[in-house]
Design an enzyme around this catalytic site. Structure first.
Site, PDB file in Angstrom:
ATOM      1  N   ASN A  62      75.677  -6.772  30.852  1.00 53.01           N
ATOM      2  CA  ASN A  62      76.290  -5.844  31.755  1.00 53.01           C
ATOM      3  C   ASN A  62      77.409  -6.530  32.314  1.00 53.01           C
ATOM      4  OD1 ASN A  62      74.030  -7.626  32.876  1.00 53.01           O
ATOM      5  ND2 ASN A  62      73.642  -6.578  34.577  1.00 53.01           N
ATOM      6  N   ASN A  65      81.168  -4.709  39.152  1.00 55.87           N
ATOM      7  CA  ASN A  65      82.593  -4.713  39.761  1.00 55.87           C
ATOM      8  C   ASN A  65      82.275  -4.876  41.113  1.00 55.87           C
ATOM      9  OD1 ASN A  65      85.152  -3.211  40.655  1.00 55.87           O
ATOM     10  ND2 ASN A  65      85.415  -3.813  38.585  1.00 55.87           N
ATOM     11  N   ALA A  66      83.388  -5.204  42.010  1.00 51.80           N
ATOM     12  CA  ALA A  66      83.191  -5.203  43.389  1.00 51.80           C
ATOM     13  C   ALA A  66      83.152  -3.612  43.902  1.00 51.80           C
ATOM     14  CB  ALA A  66      84.399  -5.723  44.137  1.00 51.80           C
ATOM     15  N   GLU A  75      73.635  -2.177  27.865  1.00 49.12           N
ATOM     16  CA  GLU A  75      73.284  -1.052  26.679  1.00 49.12           C
ATOM     17  C   GLU A  75      74.708  -0.623  26.274  1.00 49.12           C
ATOM     18  OE1 GLU A  75      71.429  -1.546  29.188  1.00 49.12           O
ATOM     19  OE2 GLU A  75      69.454  -0.886  28.797  1.00 49.12           O
ATOM     20  N   CYS A 112      68.368   2.970  31.824  1.00 47.74           N
ATOM     21  CA  CYS A 112      68.580   3.971  32.682  1.00 47.74           C
ATOM     22  C   CYS A 112      69.036   5.123  32.210  1.00 47.74           C
ATOM     23  CB  CYS A 112      69.695   3.400  33.729  1.00 47.74           C
ATOM     24  SG  CYS A 112      71.446   3.612  32.932  1.00 47.74           S
TER      25      CYS A 112
HETATM   26  N1  THU Z   1      71.416  -2.818  34.186  1.00 50.04           N
HETATM   27  C1  THU Z   1      71.528  -2.874  32.669  1.00 50.04           C
HETATM   28  O1  THU Z   1      72.523  -3.487  32.260  1.00 50.04           O
HETATM   29  N2  THU Z   1      70.607  -2.413  31.850  1.00 50.04           N
HETATM   30  C2  THU Z   1      69.447  -1.752  32.339  1.00 50.04           C
HETATM   31  O2  THU Z   1      68.743  -1.226  31.415  1.00 50.04           O
HETATM   32  C3  THU Z   1      69.064  -1.552  33.663  1.00 50.04           C
HETATM   33  C4  THU Z   1      70.212  -2.275  34.542  1.00 50.04           C
HETATM   34  C5  THU Z   1      72.118  -3.601  35.066  1.00 50.04           C
HETATM   35  C6  THU Z   1      73.038  -2.604  35.569  1.00 50.04           C
HETATM   36  C7  THU Z   1      73.547  -3.813  36.920  1.00 50.04           C
HETATM   37  O3  THU Z   1      74.512  -4.390  36.465  1.00 50.04           O
HETATM   38  C8  THU Z   1      72.326  -4.573  36.993  1.00 50.04           C
HETATM   39  O4  THU Z   1      71.437  -4.405  35.879  1.00 50.04           O
HETATM   40  C9  THU Z   1      71.385  -3.995  38.045  1.00 50.04           C
HETATM   41  O5  THU Z   1      71.096  -2.683  37.995  1.00 50.04           O
END
Ligand code: THU
Length: 165
Positions: A62, A65-66, A75, A112
């Site tokens: 993941n 960003n600010a 994903e 998500c």
């Molecule tokens: N996030 C993911 O990268 N994948 C997921 O399946 C759930 C959430 C990330 C998004 C954000 O950077 C952080 O987790 C908190 O939501």
């Protein structure tokens, strides 16, 4: 009015030796990728890895960003990267792992809604199922056999056909 029900099958794996070597390696790659996450805001670290039919493994994490909505989940980073680099190669399996310094992630996290939609797009495009492996840092693994299972009553390009033609 008719009541309708949907039911999905998925696997819960407690004994990881039940997984194939290929799946175990992909899960390890996803776990390692949590260290490459850029997540200074949430401090929630997610890694993912996709095994392509040509044997290549594409990895991502993941990226935040600010301006919060400009960030993107592990994903989608990985799926878009796989599609950008290998547009015509089937994505066989995606593994997703999460690490959270505030609590032991001893259970799997699940993609998500936006990531489910993107997984579905590429599954439909390639006309081949994308297997999804979900894990925390430790504990059981969930296996979902195809992306459509995570997106019941979904929206897809089929719904746009009349507009496009
Ligand atoms: N996030 C993911 O990268 N994948 C997921 O399946 C759930 C959430 C990330 C998004 C954000 O950077 C952080 O987790 C908190 O939501």
């Amino acid at each position: 009015m008719k009541k309708k029900s949907l039911c999905i099958d998925f696997y819960e794996v407690e004994d990881l030796t039940e997984l194939s070597g290929e799946d175990r390696e992909l899960l390890e790659a996803a776990k390692e990728m949590t260290s490459n996450a850029y997540a200074p805001y949430s401090e929630f670290y997610v890694g993912s890895a996709i095994l392509l039919e040509n044997g290549k493994v594409v990895k991502g994490s993941n990226q935040e960003n600010a301006a919060y909505p400009s960030g993107i989940c592990a994903e989608r980073v990985t799926i878009f990267s796989a599609s950008a680099q290998y547009p015509d190669v089937v994505m066989k399996t995606i593994a997703v792992a999460a690490r959270n310094p505030r609590q032991a992630m001893d259970y799997p996290i699940s993609p998500c809604g936006s990531c489910r939609q993107v997984l579905l797009e590429f599954e439909l495009k390639q006309k081949n199922p994308i297997k999804i492996l979900l894990t925390g840092e430790t504990g059981k693994v969930y296996i979902i056999e195809k992306a459509i299972d995570l997106t019941p009553i979904s929206f897809s390009s089929d719904d746009l056909k009349r507009l496009l033609s």
